[in-house]
Scaffold this motif. Structure first.
Motif, mmCIF file in Angstrom:
data_model
loop_
_atom_site.group_PDB
_atom_site.id
_atom_site.type_symbol
_atom_site.label_atom_id
_atom_site.label_comp_id
_atom_site.label_asym_id
_atom_site.label_seq_id
_atom_site.Cartn_x
_atom_site.Cartn_y
_atom_site.Cartn_z
ATOM 1 N N LYS A 16 0.831 -1.204 0.000
ATOM 2 C CA LYS A 16 0.000 0.000 0.000
ATOM 3 C C LYS A 16 0.869 1.258 0.000
ATOM 4 C CE LYS A 16 -4.280 -1.736 2.041
ATOM 5 N NZ LYS A 16 -5.264 -1.604 3.146
ATOM 6 N N VAL A 17 1.953 1.226 0.766
ATOM 7 C CA VAL A 17 2.899 2.354 0.755
ATOM 8 C C VAL A 17 3.453 2.555 -0.648
ATOM 9 C CG1 VAL A 17 5.159 3.138 1.557
ATOM 10 C CG2 VAL A 17 3.528 2.167 3.185
ATOM 11 N N PHE A 18 3.782 1.448 -1.335
ATOM 12 C CA PHE A 18 4.290 1.529 -2.699
ATOM 13 C C PHE A 18 3.250 2.129 -3.640
ATOM 14 C CE2 PHE A 18 4.528 -0.456 -6.923
ATOM 15 C CZ PHE A 18 5.771 0.015 -7.341
ATOM 16 N N ILE A 19 1.994 1.718 -3.492
ATOM 17 C CA ILE A 19 0.916 2.250 -4.344
ATOM 18 C C ILE A 19 0.756 3.753 -4.115
ATOM 19 C CG2 ILE A 19 -1.573 2.207 -4.796
ATOM 20 C CD1 ILE A 19 -1.495 -0.800 -4.117
ATOM 21 N N HIS A 20 0.756 4.167 -2.849
ATOM 22 C CA HIS A 20 0.671 5.606 -2.535
ATOM 23 C C HIS A 20 1.843 6.363 -3.173
ATOM 24 C CE1 HIS A 20 -2.715 5.749 0.196
ATOM 25 N NE2 HIS A 20 -2.208 4.779 0.951
ATOM 26 N N GLY A 21 3.037 5.840 -2.976
ATOM 27 C CA GLY A 21 4.221 6.519 -3.505
ATOM 28 C C GLY A 21 4.213 6.600 -5.017
ATOM 29 N N LEU A 22 3.809 5.509 -5.669
ATOM 30 C CA LEU A 22 3.782 5.486 -7.132
ATOM 31 C C LEU A 22 2.767 6.482 -7.682
ATOM 32 C CD1 LEU A 22 4.786 4.146 -9.753
ATOM 33 C CD2 LEU A 22 2.966 2.449 -9.480
ATOM 34 N N CYS A 23 1.557 6.454 -7.143
ATOM 35 C CA CYS A 23 0.499 7.328 -7.664
ATOM 36 C C CYS A 23 0.797 8.803 -7.390
ATOM 37 C CB CYS A 23 -0.846 6.943 -7.045
ATOM 38 S SG CYS A 23 -1.488 5.341 -7.593
ATOM 39 N N ILE A 24 1.163 9.115 -6.153
ATOM 40 C CA ILE A 24 1.434 10.508 -5.798
ATOM 41 C C ILE A 24 2.705 11.004 -6.476
ATOM 42 C CG2 ILE A 24 1.975 12.076 -3.903
ATOM 43 C CD1 ILE A 24 0.218 10.288 -2.110
ATOM 44 N N GLY A 25 3.741 10.165 -6.474
ATOM 45 C CA GLY A 25 5.007 10.566 -7.086
ATOM 46 C C GLY A 25 4.893 10.765 -8.582
ATOM 47 N N TRP A 26 4.200 9.849 -9.244
ATOM 48 C CA TRP A 26 4.037 9.935 -10.695
ATOM 49 C C TRP A 26 3.248 11.187 -11.064
ATOM 50 C CZ3 TRP A 26 1.290 5.673 -14.098
ATOM 51 C CH2 TRP A 26 1.638 5.876 -15.441
ATOM 52 N N ALA A 27 2.151 11.420 -10.338
ATOM 53 C CA ALA A 27 1.338 12.606 -10.620
ATOM 54 C C ALA A 27 2.136 13.884 -10.364
ATOM 55 C CB ALA A 27 0.075 12.589 -9.777
ATOM 56 N N SER A 28 2.891 13.916 -9.270
ATOM 57 C CA SER A 28 3.693 15.101 -8.941
ATOM 58 C C SER A 28 4.730 15.379 -10.022
ATOM 59 C CB SER A 28 4.388 14.904 -7.593
ATOM 60 O OG SER A 28 3.442 14.723 -6.566
ATOM 61 N N LEU A 29 5.355 14.319 -10.520
ATOM 62 C CA LEU A 29 6.368 14.474 -11.563
ATOM 63 C C LEU A 29 5.772 15.068 -12.835
ATOM 64 C CD1 LEU A 29 9.215 13.968 -12.740
ATOM 65 C CD2 LEU A 29 8.434 11.645 -13.333
ATOM 66 N N VAL A 30 4.646 14.531 -13.264
ATOM 67 C CA VAL A 30 4.042 14.997 -14.517
ATOM 68 C C VAL A 30 3.530 16.426 -14.386
ATOM 69 C CG1 VAL A 30 2.153 14.611 -16.153
ATOM 70 C CG2 VAL A 30 3.470 12.664 -15.301
ATOM 71 N N PHE A 31 2.886 16.749 -13.270
ATOM 72 C CA PHE A 31 2.388 18.115 -13.096
ATOM 73 C C PHE A 31 3.550 19.101 -12.926
ATOM 74 C CE2 PHE A 31 -1.707 16.103 -12.376
ATOM 75 C CZ PHE A 31 -2.585 17.030 -12.911
ATOM 76 N N ASN A 32 4.647 18.647 -12.341
ATOM 77 C CA ASN A 32 5.828 19.497 -12.257
ATOM 78 C C ASN A 32 6.415 19.759 -13.650
ATOM 79 O OD1 ASN A 32 8.052 20.765 -10.549
ATOM 80 N ND2 ASN A 32 9.237 19.294 -11.740
ATOM 81 N N GLN A 33 6.418 18.726 -14.493
ATOM 82 C CA GLN A 33 6.867 18.904 -15.879
ATOM 83 C C GLN A 33 5.963 19.874 -16.619
ATOM 84 O OE1 GLN A 33 6.847 14.769 -17.133
ATOM 85 N NE2 GLN A 33 9.075 14.635 -16.988
ATOM 86 N N ALA A 34 4.673 19.810 -16.353
ATOM 87 C CA ALA A 34 3.740 20.740 -16.993
ATOM 88 C C ALA A 34 4.018 22.168 -16.547
ATOM 89 C CB ALA A 34 2.301 20.350 -16.664
ATOM 90 N N ALA A 35 4.305 22.346 -15.245
ATOM 91 C CA ALA A 35 4.572 23.688 -14.712
ATOM 92 C C ALA A 35 5.806 24.308 -15.346
ATOM 93 C CB ALA A 35 4.730 23.623 -13.194
ATOM 94 N N TYR A 36 6.773 23.456 -15.719
ATOM 95 C CA TYR A 36 8.011 23.962 -16.324
ATOM 96 C C TYR A 36 8.026 23.775 -17.849
ATOM 97 C CZ TYR A 36 9.978 24.648 -11.694
ATOM 98 O OH TYR A 36 10.216 25.101 -10.414
ATOM 99 N N ASP A 37 6.829 23.565 -18.424
ATOM 100 C CA ASP A 37 6.668 23.477 -19.885
ATOM 101 C C ASP A 37 7.572 22.399 -20.492
ATOM 102 O OD1 ASP A 37 5.484 24.165 -22.254
ATOM 103 O OD2 ASP A 37 6.873 25.797 -22.689
ATOM 104 N N GLN A 38 7.532 21.204 -19.907
ATOM 105 C CA GLN A 38 8.344 20.100 -20.383
ATOM 106 C C GLN A 38 7.514 18.939 -20.922
ATOM 107 O OE1 GLN A 38 10.754 19.082 -16.980
ATOM 108 N NE2 GLN A 38 12.019 20.924 -17.132
ATOM 109 N N LEU A 39 6.256 19.232 -21.297
ATOM 110 C CA LEU A 39 5.376 18.165 -21.788
ATOM 111 C C LEU A 39 5.094 18.294 -23.282
ATOM 112 C CD1 LEU A 39 2.750 17.712 -18.920
ATOM 113 C CD2 LEU A 39 4.723 16.294 -19.459
ATOM 114 N N GLY A 40 5.993 18.930 -24.017
ATOM 115 C CA GLY A 40 5.813 19.028 -25.458
ATOM 116 C C GLY A 40 5.022 20.236 -25.875
ATOM 117 N N GLY A 41 4.558 20.200 -27.127
ATOM 118 C CA GLY A 41 3.898 21.361 -27.720
ATOM 119 C C GLY A 41 2.516 21.629 -27.174
#
Length: 209
Positions: A16-41
């Protein structure tokens, strides 16, 4: 039986800890990439796809739990179903909020007209509404209050899965290979639980009459 023995309290906790970490971490990474305009055009489209496909993946994983638990005779697997379902709802909510924030520019009054005018948004919003209801009634206290009706209500996860699949394939403009594969997997899972799907439909019809 061996798998059931491996899934003791400590193992379940760390998974369960792994599931929490994967879901929260993955979402945080992608939204952070969006904030820094790193998700393409088209970062908005990338965010919509990420949140939507993540919600669908988690919903499918949730639907896999019960058949796998029966096949492997590992009832402790059922302890992960609620967590996966709640994360599916969380990503579906992020998908909806991304659409409202970036596509509608927080013009909330436009949401109603979009739901009426665009069929893929109609079915998507219906799916989200069902997931919202299931999330709100997921605690043990709600299960006790609803009694037998709790299971009947939560059988609506199967129609919700169908609506998500329909939303996905209707929203795709060209390449339908991936949505078709997802729909095929969903149909296989629904076939294993066709009695539950029929029960949910019957319950809805009786409530209307």
């Amino acid at each position: 039986m061996k798998l059931a023995k491996l899934l003791n309290g400590s193992t379940i906790f760390w998974i369960k800890v792994f599931i929490h970490g994967l879901c929260i971490g993955w979402a945080s990474l992608v939204f952070n990439q969006a904030a820094y305009d790193q998700l393409g055009g088209d970062p908005v489209e990338a965010l919509l796809h990420f949140t939507g496909i993540s919600a669908f993946n988690l919903l499918l994983l949730c639907l896999c739990i019960s058949p796998l638990a029966k096949l492997l005779r590992a009832s402790p697997l059922m302890k992960f179903r609620r967590l996966l379902g709640l994360y599916a709802f969380a990503f579906a909510s992020a998908h909806l909020l991304t659409y409202i924030l970036f596509e509608l520019q927080l013009e909330w009054y436009l949401l109603g007209s979009e739901i009426v005018k665009r069929p893929y948004i109609t079915v998507g919003f219906l799916a989200w509404t069902i997931l919202l209801l299931l999330a709100l009634t997921s605690p043990k206290a709600a299960q006790r209050r609803l009694g037998r009706n709790w299971q009947k209500l939560h059988n609506w996860v199967y129609p919700a899965g169908g609506l998500v699949a329909l939303h996905y394939i209707w929203s795709v403009k060209s390449d339908i290979l991936q949505p078709t594969l997802y729909i095929g997997l969903l149909l296989i899972l629904l076939f294993f639980r066709k009695d539950k799907f029929i029960s949910a439909t019957y319950w809805f019809n009786t409530k209307r009459s």
